[in-house]
Design an enzyme around this catalytic site. Structure first.
Site, PDB file in Angstrom:
ATOM      1  N   LYS A 129     -22.261  28.330   8.639  1.00  7.38           N
ATOM      2  CA  LYS A 129     -22.897  29.454   7.601  1.00  7.38           C
ATOM      3  C   LYS A 129     -23.886  29.098   7.198  1.00  7.38           C
ATOM      4  CE  LYS A 129     -22.339  28.108   4.070  1.00  7.38           C
ATOM      5  NZ  LYS A 129     -23.192  26.937   3.538  1.00  7.38           N
ATOM      6  N   TYR A 213     -19.353  31.784  -0.294  1.00  6.64           N
ATOM      7  CA  TYR A 213     -18.200  31.294   0.007  1.00  6.64           C
ATOM      8  C   TYR A 213     -17.029  32.365  -1.009  1.00  6.64           C
ATOM      9  CZ  TYR A 213     -18.987  26.761   1.860  1.00  6.64           C
ATOM     10  OH  TYR A 213     -19.315  25.757   2.913  1.00  6.64           O
TER      11      TYR A 213
HETATM   12  P1  NAD Z   1     -29.335  18.934   6.355  1.00  2.00           P
HETATM   13  O1  NAD Z   1     -30.810  19.132   5.795  1.00  2.00           O
HETATM   14  O2  NAD Z   1     -28.675  17.874   5.798  1.00  2.00           O
HETATM   15  O3  NAD Z   1     -29.409  18.709   8.030  1.00  2.00           O
HETATM   16  C1  NAD Z   1     -30.574  19.590   8.609  1.00  2.00           C
HETATM   17  C2  NAD Z   1     -30.585  18.992  10.098  1.00  2.00           C
HETATM   18  O4  NAD Z   1     -31.405  19.928  10.818  1.00  2.00           O
HETATM   19  C3  NAD Z   1     -31.177  17.754   9.792  1.00  2.00           C
HETATM   20  O5  NAD Z   1     -30.868  16.763  10.849  1.00  2.00           O
HETATM   21  C4  NAD Z   1     -32.795  17.863  10.245  1.00  2.00           C
HETATM   22  O6  NAD Z   1     -33.466  16.684  10.738  1.00  2.00           O
HETATM   23  C5  NAD Z   1     -32.631  18.968  11.174  1.00  2.00           C
HETATM   24  N1  NAD Z   1     -33.853  19.836  11.212  1.00  2.00           N
HETATM   25  C6  NAD Z   1     -34.349  20.388  12.247  1.00  2.00           C
HETATM   26  N2  NAD Z   1     -35.413  20.997  12.321  1.00  2.00           N
HETATM   27  C7  NAD Z   1     -35.725  21.270  10.811  1.00  2.00           C
HETATM   28  C8  NAD Z   1     -36.636  21.649   9.924  1.00  2.00           C
HETATM   29  N3  NAD Z   1     -37.682  22.174  10.310  1.00  2.00           N
HETATM   30  N4  NAD Z   1     -36.624  21.401   8.561  1.00  2.00           N
HETATM   31  C9  NAD Z   1     -35.611  20.687   8.006  1.00  2.00           C
HETATM   32  N5  NAD Z   1     -34.431  20.167   8.750  1.00  2.00           N
HETATM   33  C10 NAD Z   1     -34.638  20.202  10.170  1.00  2.00           C
HETATM   34  O7  NAD Z   1     -28.740  20.131   6.185  1.00  2.00           O
HETATM   35  P2  NAD Z   1     -27.169  20.388   5.871  1.00  2.00           P
HETATM   36  O8  NAD Z   1     -26.591  20.300   4.612  1.00  2.00           O
HETATM   37  O9  NAD Z   1     -26.417  19.562   7.185  1.00  2.00           O
HETATM   38  O10 NAD Z   1     -27.079  22.039   6.411  1.00  2.00           O
HETATM   39  C11 NAD Z   1     -27.167  22.545   7.658  1.00  2.00           C
HETATM   40  C12 NAD Z   1     -26.486  23.769   7.971  1.00  2.00           C
HETATM   41  O11 NAD Z   1     -25.265  23.490   7.459  1.00  2.00           O
HETATM   42  C13 NAD Z   1     -26.884  25.006   7.002  1.00  2.00           C
HETATM   43  O12 NAD Z   1     -26.899  26.247   7.505  1.00  2.00           O
HETATM   44  C14 NAD Z   1     -25.767  24.925   5.914  1.00  2.00           C
HETATM   45  O13 NAD Z   1     -25.737  26.065   5.286  1.00  2.00           O
HETATM   46  C15 NAD Z   1     -24.565  24.575   6.653  1.00  2.00           C
HETATM   47  N6  NAD Z   1     -23.647  23.962   5.727  1.00  2.00           N
HETATM   48  C16 NAD Z   1     -22.612  24.053   5.844  1.00  2.00           C
HETATM   49  C17 NAD Z   1     -21.525  23.454   4.945  1.00  2.00           C
HETATM   50  C18 NAD Z   1     -19.927  23.633   5.113  1.00  2.00           C
HETATM   51  O14 NAD Z   1     -19.226  23.061   4.248  1.00  2.00           O
HETATM   52  N7  NAD Z   1     -19.483  24.583   6.107  1.00  2.00           N
HETATM   53  C19 NAD Z   1     -21.860  22.508   4.206  1.00  2.00           C
HETATM   54  C20 NAD Z   1     -23.416  21.995   4.257  1.00  2.00           C
HETATM   55  C21 NAD Z   1     -24.091  22.830   4.960  1.00  2.00           C
END
Ligand code: NAD
Length: 361
Positions: A129, A213
């Site tokens: 999401k 959420y």
């Molecule tokens: P994060 O920044 O920790 O991870 C993002 C990943 O994407 C990294 O591995 C990064 O290297 C990669 N990436 C590739 N191209 C990129 C770019 N141009 N810029 C930045 N990163 C890039 O983020 P996250 O917290 O893991 O969030 C990722 C997704 O998951 C989002 O859509 C977020 O809304 C969702 N999320 C969901 C939950 C949940 O509880 N369901 C919790 C956190 C995040």
């Protein structure tokens, strides 16, 4: 609660209670093979969740850092080096028979592209999401997955949390009478420079990331699509951190049955995650409501005091979610939280921003 809503809640509760039984009964079957795309925070949790699952397994990795993150996680989860792919090599997943599905853990604005490309490879998609950063992108994703005949599910992990399922069951049983109103919120802080604070990658502000959420929970519980929005956005921190997206949002919405809701979210406030559900004859409160574990349900229903704290531990919500998705793929079943659900959340988010005079799409 009207008949339609009662039936919907009932169906959701039943669907959710099937999840653990599938996890237990499928030990003999080959686990669904997942390739997480983007190995950041959430993919890390998802990989741990699959390691704890009997019906889902990590079989490949897609990362911009194959030598660092790729090799580290490959060693942890027993993945051959030949199954580590860069984003440029993404289409090579098509040849990997051990990969049934991708898990999209990328920044919001990349969900659409990587979903469409996965569908073209014939891979199923479990997408984090928010589904995308606009309703138009959601429709593109739905069409691509329909055309390729692959499953698309949006990762609303809370829908698998047993404490949430218990609360929904109380509502379904009429424990708080007719639903009347909701108050909800999710407030956190994002540091300067975070991708979530950029239009390009985040797509918008905190509603897309955390406001979604309470929004999704209200839609999920009632089965109704909100209308009649009012909203305000505000930025008090002028350091430059919020140059592209607002600091905080508050909104109200009214459901077709007359149920009213008041919600907020922020990237610049230290606050709780909560949802209060007021009925004609009782109430429930989740607080914390949307965390990875320790969901706390309190209230007063059917003449009894409710006080339940979830005992499952991170990453159990994700394991249940992965198990449910595997069950949908294996049994050719449409996931309850398919692309249409993600689209409806994005339509609501667009309406919230329009009401605030700060459109995102
Ligand atoms: P994060 O920044 O920790 O991870 C993002 C990943 O994407 C990294 O591995 C990064 O290297 C990669 N990436 C590739 N191209 C990129 C770019 N141009 N810029 C930045 N990163 C890039 O983020 P996250 O917290 O893991 O969030 C990722 C997704 O998951 C989002 O859509 C977020 O809304 C969702 N999320 C969901 C939950 C949940 O509880 N369901 C919790 C956190 C995040």
């Amino acid at each position: 609660m009207n008949r339609r809503n009662f039936a919907k809640v009932s169906a959701l509760a039943l669907a959710s209670t099937r999840v653990p039984s599938f996890a237990q009964s499928s030990a003999a079957e080959k686990p669904l093979g997942f390739a997480p795309v983007g190995l950041g925070t959430i993919s890390n949790i998802f990989m741990r969740a699959c390691a704890a699952s009997r019906s889902a397994k990590i079989t490949a990795l897609v990362t911009g850092h194959p030598e660092e993150k790729g090799e580290k996680y490959a060693a942890m989860y027993g993945i051959p080096k030949s199954s580590i792919y860069t984003y440029e090599e993404y289409e090579r997943l098509a040849e990997n028979k051990d990969v049934d599905a991708v898990y999209i853990g990328l920044p919001n604005s990349m969900h659409c592209e990587y979903t469409v490309r996965a569908a073209k490879m014939g891979k199923h998609v479990l997408c984090e999401k928010p589904m995308a950063i606009s309703s138009a992108q959601c429709r593109t994703m739905i069409d691509a997955c329909q055309q390729a005949n692959v499953k698309l599910m949006i990762a609303y992990r809370i829908q698998y949390d047993p404490t949430w399922i218990q609360g929904i069951q109380i509502i379904k049983d009429g424990g708080i009478g007719e639903l009347e109103s909701f108050q909800g919120g999710f407030f956190n802080r994002q540091p300067a420079g975070a991708w979530r604070l950029t239009r390009k990658l985040g797509g918008g502000g905190s509603v897309l990331d955390v406001g979604i959420y309470p929004l999704n929970a209200i839609r999920h519980i009632t089965g109704e699509e909100p209308a009649n929005y009012t909203a305000v956005v505000a930025t008090r921190d002028h350091s430059g951190r919020f140059a592209q997206v607002e600091q905080s949002v508050e909104w109200t919405m009214k459901l077709p049955s007359g149920i009213i809701a008041s919600c907020g979210s922020s990237y610049g406030q230290d606050g709780p995650s909560f949802l209060i559900i007021n009925g004609s004859n009782g109430y429930l409160q989740f607080e914390p409501a949307f965390m990875y574990d320790g969901i706390h349900l309190t209230g007063h229903a059917a003449g009894k005091v409710i006080d339940v704290v979830g005992t499952g531990k991170l990453p159990f919500q994700f394991t249940l979610e992965a198990d449910y998705f595997a069950e949908c793929v294996r049994n050719n079943k449409q996931p309850e939280s398919g692309g249409e659900e993600g689209l409806k959340d994005l339509l609501a988010i667009e309406a919230i921003y329009r009401a605030a005079g700060a459109p995102i799409a």
